[in-house]
Structure formats: C-alpha cells, structure tokens
Design an enzyme around this catalytic site. Structure first.
Site, PDB file in Angstrom:
ATOM      1  N   LYS A   1     -11.794  -5.946   4.018  1.00 37.70           N
ATOM      2  CA  LYS A   1     -12.993  -6.035   3.042  1.00 37.70           C
ATOM      3  C   LYS A   1     -13.460  -7.366   2.655  1.00 37.70           C
ATOM      4  O   LYS A   1     -13.681  -8.824   2.802  1.00 37.70           O
ATOM      5  CB  LYS A   1     -12.224  -5.834   1.500  1.00 37.70           C
ATOM      6  CG  LYS A   1     -10.975  -4.658   1.498  1.00 37.70           C
ATOM      7  CD  LYS A   1     -10.371  -4.682  -0.336  1.00 37.70           C
ATOM      8  CE  LYS A   1      -9.641  -2.994  -0.112  1.00 37.70           C
ATOM      9  NZ  LYS A   1      -9.198  -3.187  -1.750  1.00 37.70           N
TER      10      LYS A   1
ATOM     11  N   HIS B   1      -5.225 -10.438   0.894  1.00 41.47           N
ATOM     12  CA  HIS B   1      -5.569 -10.624  -0.414  1.00 41.47           C
ATOM     13  C   HIS B   1      -5.859 -12.016  -0.762  1.00 41.47           C
ATOM     14  O   HIS B   1      -6.165 -12.815  -0.506  1.00 41.47           O
ATOM     15  CB  HIS B   1      -3.998 -10.062  -0.746  1.00 41.47           C
ATOM     16  CG  HIS B   1      -3.312  -8.722  -1.597  1.00 41.47           C
ATOM     17  ND1 HIS B   1      -2.198  -8.581  -1.951  1.00 41.47           N
ATOM     18  CD2 HIS B   1      -4.049  -7.761  -0.544  1.00 41.47           C
ATOM     19  CE1 HIS B   1      -1.726  -7.095  -1.339  1.00 41.47           C
ATOM     20  NE2 HIS B   1      -2.450  -6.967  -1.169  1.00 41.47           N
TER      21      HIS B   1
ATOM     22  N   TYR C   1       4.403  -7.249  -4.937  1.00 43.64           N
ATOM     23  CA  TYR C   1       5.735  -6.882  -4.574  1.00 43.64           C
ATOM     24  C   TYR C   1       7.283  -7.575  -5.009  1.00 43.64           C
ATOM     25  O   TYR C   1       8.026  -7.367  -3.773  1.00 43.64           O
ATOM     26  CB  TYR C   1       5.177  -7.299  -2.982  1.00 43.64           C
ATOM     27  CG  TYR C   1       3.782  -6.738  -2.385  1.00 43.64           C
ATOM     28  CD1 TYR C   1       4.238  -5.372  -2.305  1.00 43.64           C
ATOM     29  CD2 TYR C   1       2.606  -6.536  -2.457  1.00 43.64           C
ATOM     30  CE1 TYR C   1       3.285  -4.366  -1.605  1.00 43.64           C
ATOM     31  CE2 TYR C   1       1.381  -6.252  -1.364  1.00 43.64           C
ATOM     32  CZ  TYR C   1       2.166  -4.850  -1.723  1.00 43.64           C
ATOM     33  OH  TYR C   1       0.758  -3.825  -1.074  1.00 43.64           O
TER      34      TYR C   1
ATOM     35  N   HIS D   1      -0.668   3.256   2.904  1.00 43.92           N
ATOM     36  CA  HIS D   1      -0.824   2.376   2.527  1.00 43.92           C
ATOM     37  C   HIS D   1       1.504   2.428   2.207  1.00 43.92           C
ATOM     38  O   HIS D   1       1.337   1.478   2.184  1.00 43.92           O
ATOM     39  CB  HIS D   1      -1.482   2.967   0.725  1.00 43.92           C
ATOM     40  CG  HIS D   1      -2.003   1.278   0.580  1.00 43.92           C
ATOM     41  ND1 HIS D   1      -3.439   0.840   1.269  1.00 43.92           N
ATOM     42  CD2 HIS D   1      -2.161   0.486  -0.425  1.00 43.92           C
ATOM     43  CE1 HIS D   1      -4.031  -0.169   0.717  1.00 43.92           C
ATOM     44  NE2 HIS D   1      -2.885  -0.258  -0.056  1.00 43.92           N
TER      45      HIS D   1
ATOM     46  N   ARG E   1      -4.491  -1.931   6.565  1.00 40.83           N
ATOM     47  CA  ARG E   1      -4.847  -1.086   5.727  1.00 40.83           C
ATOM     48  C   ARG E   1      -5.847   0.507   7.522  1.00 40.83           C
ATOM     49  O   ARG E   1      -5.522  -0.100   8.137  1.00 40.83           O
ATOM     50  CB  ARG E   1      -6.067  -1.511   4.779  1.00 40.83           C
ATOM     51  CG  ARG E   1      -6.113  -2.844   4.113  1.00 40.83           C
ATOM     52  CD  ARG E   1      -7.479  -3.009   3.387  1.00 40.83           C
ATOM     53  NE  ARG E   1      -6.793  -3.789   2.037  1.00 40.83           N
ATOM     54  CZ  ARG E   1      -7.433  -5.390   2.600  1.00 40.83           C
ATOM     55  NH1 ARG E   1      -6.910  -5.775   3.398  1.00 40.83           N
ATOM     56  NH2 ARG E   1      -7.083  -5.939   1.257  1.00 40.83           N
TER      57      ARG E   1
ATOM     58  N   ARG F   1       1.635  -0.437   4.783  1.00 40.87           N
ATOM     59  CA  ARG F   1       1.586  -1.117   4.232  1.00 40.87           C
ATOM     60  C   ARG F   1       2.748  -1.493   3.449  1.00 40.87           C
ATOM     61  O   ARG F   1       3.005  -2.920   3.341  1.00 40.87           O
ATOM     62  CB  ARG F   1       0.081  -1.037   3.733  1.00 40.87           C
ATOM     63  CG  ARG F   1      -0.228  -2.545   3.215  1.00 40.87           C
ATOM     64  CD  ARG F   1      -1.994  -2.664   3.295  1.00 40.87           C
ATOM     65  NE  ARG F   1      -3.090  -3.187   2.823  1.00 40.87           N
ATOM     66  CZ  ARG F   1      -3.165  -4.107   2.799  1.00 40.87           C
ATOM     67  NH1 ARG F   1      -3.071  -4.850   3.967  1.00 40.87           N
ATOM     68  NH2 ARG F   1      -3.872  -5.670   1.781  1.00 40.87           N
TER      69      ARG F   1
END
Length: 209
Positions: free
Chosen positions: A82, A179, A188, A153, A58, A156
C-alpha cells in the site's frame, strides 16, 4: 432555538471490533493439499495458496508479483504494498519447491504468445486478477468438503496468527505484513490470547468443570 448543544455530553457508540477469522491447522492442510500439482492449473493453484499462507501477502500484492521480484536462493520476494511501500517477505522450502516446479513447467504451458513478466498467470496466459484468485480459493475449498468461506485475507490472518502462536514477536509480524502502525497488528494478539485460553481450559485441572 436552544442556546446550548444537548449532544455535547453524548458519546458516540463504539464500533464493534471483530476478531480476524483464521483457519485451524487440520483444515488448512486439507485446503493446501487439495490442488493436484500434477496438472498445470493444479500446480498454479497450489502455489497461489502456498504463497498467501507462507508470505502473508495481500491478494492485491500477490497478483503483482513479477518473476524479477523473487530471489529463489534467499527465499524472499520483494513486495510493493500500500502506498507503493516496498518490503521483503520470506518463504520456506515447500513454497520454494512449488515456485521452481511452476516456473519449469506450468507457467511455460500457460504463457501465451505475448511475453508476461508477472509470476501468476490465468488460463489465457495473461496476468491473473484478484477475482480469479478468489474464485480459485472458493473452488478449492468446495472440493475439500469444508463448509466455510475462505477469502485470501483469511490466509493472511492465519499466517500472522500462526507466527504469533509459535513465538514470533509483534514487531516482526508487523514488518512481514507491511502494517504502517503496530496498533494494526495488535488485533492478532487477541486471536493468540484466545488460543491460549483454549489451551488453558483444556489443560489445567482447575479450568475444567
């Protein structure tokens, strides 16, 4: 006024799920090859683009990469994602060579009098910010002549889609993207399936009109 709730039997409308935008290989190569790596800022900009596509990080993670987070021999970077969750992302020879060139020359030229631990620096020698990254990408895409808007993004998304299209398993892609849930990564597969449909339409005699 009424004894029963008339809305109990009414279901909420489903939120439309949009597929991630990706860049096709010829457009991607044009973007990645546009910065002039013989200049200080061009080399830095080339590394920014290469890191985004090669690692799938990210933009918030990219700007926080420190030199100490990079293992150039193992071609890996320690990322704090994150929720302060740590993961390791990988990169290839092209990215490795750019990192070495950038550290040997461009970063030294950008570095201000104060010391800075972060890998990517702005024109003033300070840690680069996310807005500057987006401006750099916009400028590079404009120079290519491509009529499209590319965000960090999107690179990404392209990273993840290209991995799946070339045989990577979903669990590995989930780990590389950071994730927490596999369900987040499954979006995806829809992009990959669309790619397969296009291949089928173009290749199978019965699929042609």
């Amino acid at each position: 006024v009424v004894s029963n709730n008339p809305m109990v039997l009414i279901s909420n409308p489903k939120i439309e799920k949009k597929l991630p935008k990706v860049i096709y290989s010829n457009e991607l190569e044009s973007i990645l090859n546009t910065p002039d790596i013989n200049t200080t800022l061009g080399l830095r900009d080339s590394l920014i683009l290469e890191l985004l596509y090669s690692t799938g990080v990210r933009v918030s993670e990219l700007v926080n990469i420190k030199i100490s987070d990079i293992n150039i021999n193992q071609k890996e970077i320690k990322i704090f994602g994150k929720g302060s969750k740590e993961r390791v992302v990988l990169f290839g020879d092209k990215c490795s060579n750019l990192i070495k060139k950038y550290l040997d020359k461009a970063r030294i030229e950008l570095l201000s009098e104060t010391s800075e631990d972060y890998l990517l620096l702005s024109k003033t020698g300070k840690k680069i910010n996310q807005r500057e990254i987006r401006y750099i990408i916009d400028d590079v895409v404009k120079k290519t002549g491509l009529k499209m808007h590319i965000s960090p993004h999107v690179l990404r998304h392209t990273f993840a889609t290209d991995l799946l299209n070339n045989g990577a398993d979903l669990r590995s892609v989930q780990e590389l993207l950071g994730h927490e849930s596999l369900s987040t990564t499954t979006i995806y597969t829809h992009v990959s399936n669309e790619y397969l449909r296009n291949v089928y339409r173009n290749a199978h005699p019965r699929a042609r009109k």
